[in-house]
Design an enzyme around this catalytic site. Structure first.
Site, PDB file in Angstrom:
ATOM      1  N   LYS A  54       5.281   1.072   5.988  1.00 20.73           N
ATOM      2  CA  LYS A  54       3.823   0.897   5.862  1.00 20.73           C
ATOM      3  C   LYS A  54       3.218  -0.023   6.930  1.00 20.73           C
ATOM      4  O   LYS A  54       2.079   0.155   7.350  1.00 20.73           O
ATOM      5  CB  LYS A  54       3.497   0.323   4.479  1.00 20.73           C
ATOM      6  CG  LYS A  54       3.795   1.264   3.316  1.00 20.73           C
ATOM      7  CD  LYS A  54       2.758   2.356   3.227  1.00 20.73           C
ATOM      8  CE  LYS A  54       2.972   3.249   2.007  1.00 20.73           C
ATOM      9  NZ  LYS A  54       2.115   4.437   2.050  1.00 20.73           N
ATOM     10  N   GLU A  95      -6.667   0.699  -0.346  1.00 17.82           N
ATOM     11  CA  GLU A  95      -6.245   1.142  -1.673  1.00 17.82           C
ATOM     12  C   GLU A  95      -4.741   0.952  -1.761  1.00 17.82           C
ATOM     13  O   GLU A  95      -4.066   0.888  -0.733  1.00 17.82           O
ATOM     14  CB  GLU A  95      -6.594   2.621  -1.875  1.00 17.82           C
ATOM     15  CG  GLU A  95      -5.563   3.621  -1.315  1.00 17.82           C
ATOM     16  CD  GLU A  95      -5.427   3.609   0.196  1.00 17.82           C
ATOM     17  OE1 GLU A  95      -6.376   3.174   0.867  1.00 17.82           O
ATOM     18  OE2 GLU A  95      -4.355   4.025   0.716  1.00 17.82           O
ATOM     19  N   SER A 147      12.658   5.085   4.069  1.00 22.24           N
ATOM     20  CA  SER A 147      11.326   4.547   4.352  1.00 22.24           C
ATOM     21  C   SER A 147      11.085   3.146   3.812  1.00 22.24           C
ATOM     22  O   SER A 147      10.263   2.414   4.341  1.00 22.24           O
ATOM     23  CB  SER A 147      10.268   5.503   3.812  1.00 22.24           C
ATOM     24  OG  SER A 147      10.500   5.746   2.441  1.00 22.24           O
TER      25      SER A 147
END
Lengths: 401, 275
Positions: free
Chosen positions: A89, A111, A378
């Site tokens: 991220k 968000e 990830s």
């Protein structure tokens, strides 16, 4: 590394289905991003931060014991879990917040579902000295109270959203509503390859560093391109980031793994590409889980990061063209993947990434011994230990949201 | 001439400002909405906006979100709303506009949706998440099929130099968004709303109606000298909500709308024939 290709559509998908109030800002964003992408200083700043702050490049790790266990292929893990804050991220957040700063925006909103993107955004805002407000579904606030506390520690304000299903979808609605009222001084940092153009393109461009690095690394290890790439898909940013630099190489197979939740035969899943239909949500035309009237369906996955009724429009396009393939694995399969990787490699994967491992397990029989496979790991699983504990103690009888 | 155009022509001649109330279809039932349409027409509404409930109404504030939730929770489907419009049209000619999020149109298929609307006598569409850049897909269907439906464009405070393009080829009326943000009652109207309407007037002869935050008789008095119409949504829905327990939503809305009508019609009025 960053490249702007500014068509607003991916085949028939994408576009910008937003209120007129936001349109001038989206156009401005597109212009600013295009300029930034060509600007050496911006690119240098991005590269420096992902290296010095996030710890890139992340390793490409040959998973010897997993390879032996599955008995086929040569399996490599792209270790995005080793980024600062524990997931891919941060790549995107660094890019977008740098852009926000360049555009002179004073306030950042985001968000978040489980809180990973919220924490990443709060982290980068703290480092760059920008005000940060995060929208999070009330259910997720309750389930992930520690992440709320982490965001608070990082100086961000968290708004609990109780409308609709009180999860990621509704947090996104609320962030967009905030933005409609604050667009002149506020930058909306979207957490995946979703939303109106140019977000899906921009987020993919910031995440393609995963695939660019993997390509170089696999060439160094194996002297050739991989045969298969595997990544989990919720919104789909880690998958797009890995896939994108390989799309032009037709011998490289692309496999996205969605969340089948309690099973595709139940209504409790989030397999948007597998079972969805085209529609418009959060500013984009993409595949959605919806009813006959176009009302968005409630979705379920044990993994909060995959618990979303839409998907990035570029994935919908890759599926339509047949360039990428998508499958779905259940909560139980993901839990198996979680345990397998922990025991065999000493790596606790995020539940999202455990879906990619489970997808690989299901496909292993189709892979021959000399095939090279890269799985995007990830994120790391520390955040999920409690959820996994509860699920395993409950003997796999997972309650839907 | 479309019903909407005819309506504004009459109003202009009389020097009056249009009252355009909004209700969410099916809030809390289609029967109530049907009764509300008739009641609003009697109270002096000129055009009535019917919201098609959507699970994710991102241009709406909490009041209209709650209305959509009530409607959907009661199982209201698009087919029920179409059937309701069909019944309304048996004894009313009041211009009707659908406020509909694009996914409802897209999912139904733009062509069948628009054909159905035209056949039922829906006069216009406001699609809040279909900006200029995407609207060709609806506009072309309307033009190709020669449907008598006005696709009503929204002009926002941020539109600025886009205004000319936004109103080009428009019909029905122009929806002027009074201020930034989502729908919902506001105590004060933005001071820039007059500039916005005047800018629209410079670019088109199509009437300009103001919405978002318009909620009191005071607002009506402020707007009527320059706006051709005012759109009142959340304030009406609040009246419906307040009457849910006692079952007097229709009476409350009627009283409220009549108050707005009176504020619009009292002296000083507008000069007939001039805007």
């Amino acid at each position: 590394m960053i490249q702007a290709e500014l068509s607003s559509k991916f085949g028939t998908f994408g576009g910008r289905y937003v209120p007129e109030t936001l349109m001038p800002s989206l156009l401005q964003l597109e212009t600013s991003y295009t300029e930034a992408a060509k600007d050496r200083t911006f690119q240098d700043d991005f590269r420096r931060l992902v290296q010095e702050y996030s710890g890139r490049p992340t390793p490409l790790y040959f998973a010897r014991r997993l390879t032996e266990h599955l008995g086929s292929g040569r399996i490599y893990l792209k270790r995005e879990d080793l980024n600062h804050t524990g997931a891919h991220k941060l790549n995107n957040v660094i890019g977008q917040v740098l852009l926000a700063k360049r555009m002179g925006k004073k306030r950042i909103i985001a968000e978040t579902g489980a809180g990973q993107h919220g924490v990443a955004t709060a982290t980068v805002c703290a480092m760059m000295g920008l005000a940060c407000e995060v929208y999070m579904g009330a259910k997720d606030v309750k389930r992930q109270s520690l992440n709320v506390f982490r965001m608070n520690l990082l100086g961000a304000a968290v708004h609990s959203v109780s409308s609709g299903t009180a999860t990621l979808k509704d947090a996104t609605n609320e962030a967009i509503r905030d933005w409609v009222g604050s667009v002149e001084d506020t930058f909306y940092v979207i957490g995946s390859v979703v939303g109106p153009h140019p977000y899906p393109t921009m987020v993919r461009d910031f995440q393609r560093i995963i695939g660019d690095e993997a390509k170089e690394q696999i060439m160094a290890c194996e002297g050739r391109l991989p045969d298969l790439l595997v990544a989990c898909v919720g919104g789909g940013s880690n998958a797009m980031g890995l896939f994108y630099p390989f799309i032009q190489h037709p011998t490289v197979g692309l496999l996205g793994v969605e969340a089948a939740g309690l099973g595709l035969h139940t209504p409790h899943h989030a397999a948007t590409l597998t079972l969805g239909s085209p529609g418009v949500l959060h500013g984009m035309l993409t595949k959605l889980l919806q009813d006959e009237d176009g009302q968005i369906a409630p979705v379920h996955s044990l993994s909060a990061g995959l618990d979303y009724p839409g998907v990035g429009p570029e994935h919908a396009s890759l599926q339509e063209s047949g360039r990428a393939e998508y499958m779905a694995v259940t909560d139980s399969q993901a839990l198996e993947g979680f345990q397998l990787l922990s025991k065999l490699e000493g790596i606790l994967p995020a539940l999202e990434s455990a879906h990619a491992i489970a997808g690989l397990m299901e496909r292993a029989h189709r892979t021959t011994a000399d095939q090279v496979v890269v799985v995007n790991l990830s994120g790391r699983g520390d955040k999920d230990v409690t959820a996994v504990f509860e699920a395993l103690e409950g003997e796999g009888a997972h309650e839907p949201d | 001439m479309s019903r909407i155009e005819h309506c504004f022509t009459q109003l202009r001649r009389a020097g009056r400002t249009a009252l355009i109330p909004y209700v969410t279809a099916g809030d809390p039932s289609v029967e109530t909405t049907e009764a509300l349409v008739h009641a609003l027409e009697e109270s002096g509404a000129d055009v009535i906006e019917l919201g098609i409930p959507f699970s994710d109404p991102l241009a709406d504030g909490p009041v209209i979100q709650r209305a959509a939730t009530r409607s959907l929770d009661n199982g209201v489907r698009l087919k029920d709303i179409f059937a309701m419009v069909e019944r309304i049209r048996t004894d009313s000619d009041v211009p009707l506009v659908f406020l509909v999020y694009y996914n409802s149109v897209y999912r139904h298929g733009a062509e069948p949706f628009l054909r159905r609307c035209a056949a039922l006598g829906v006069d216009g569409l406001v699609i809040p998440d279909l900006p200029l850049e995407e609207r060709a897909q609806v506009q072309e269907v309307i033009a190709d099929l020669g449907l008598d439906i006005d696709l009503i464009p929204l002009v926002a405070p941020t539109s600025k130099e886009r205004t000319a393009q936004l109103v080009e080829g428009a019909s029905g009326f122009i929806y002027c968004v009074s201020s930034l943000g989502v729908t919902g009652m506001r105590e004060r109207l933005s001071a820039s709303v007059k500039d916005l309407v005047e800018k629209v007037h410079r670019h088109t002869a199509v009437p300009a109606a103001v919405g978002f935050g318009v909620s009191t008789t005071e607002h009506a008095r402020t707007l009527k000298p320059f706006a051709d119409g005012l759109i009142v949504g959340s304030a009406i829905v609040r009246q419906i909500e307040a009457g849910l327990d006692a079952g007097d939503s229709v009476q409350r809305v009627q009283r409220f709308a009549a108050g707005l009508r009176q504020a619009l019609d009292e002296e000083p009025g507008r000069t007939p024939g001039v805007r």
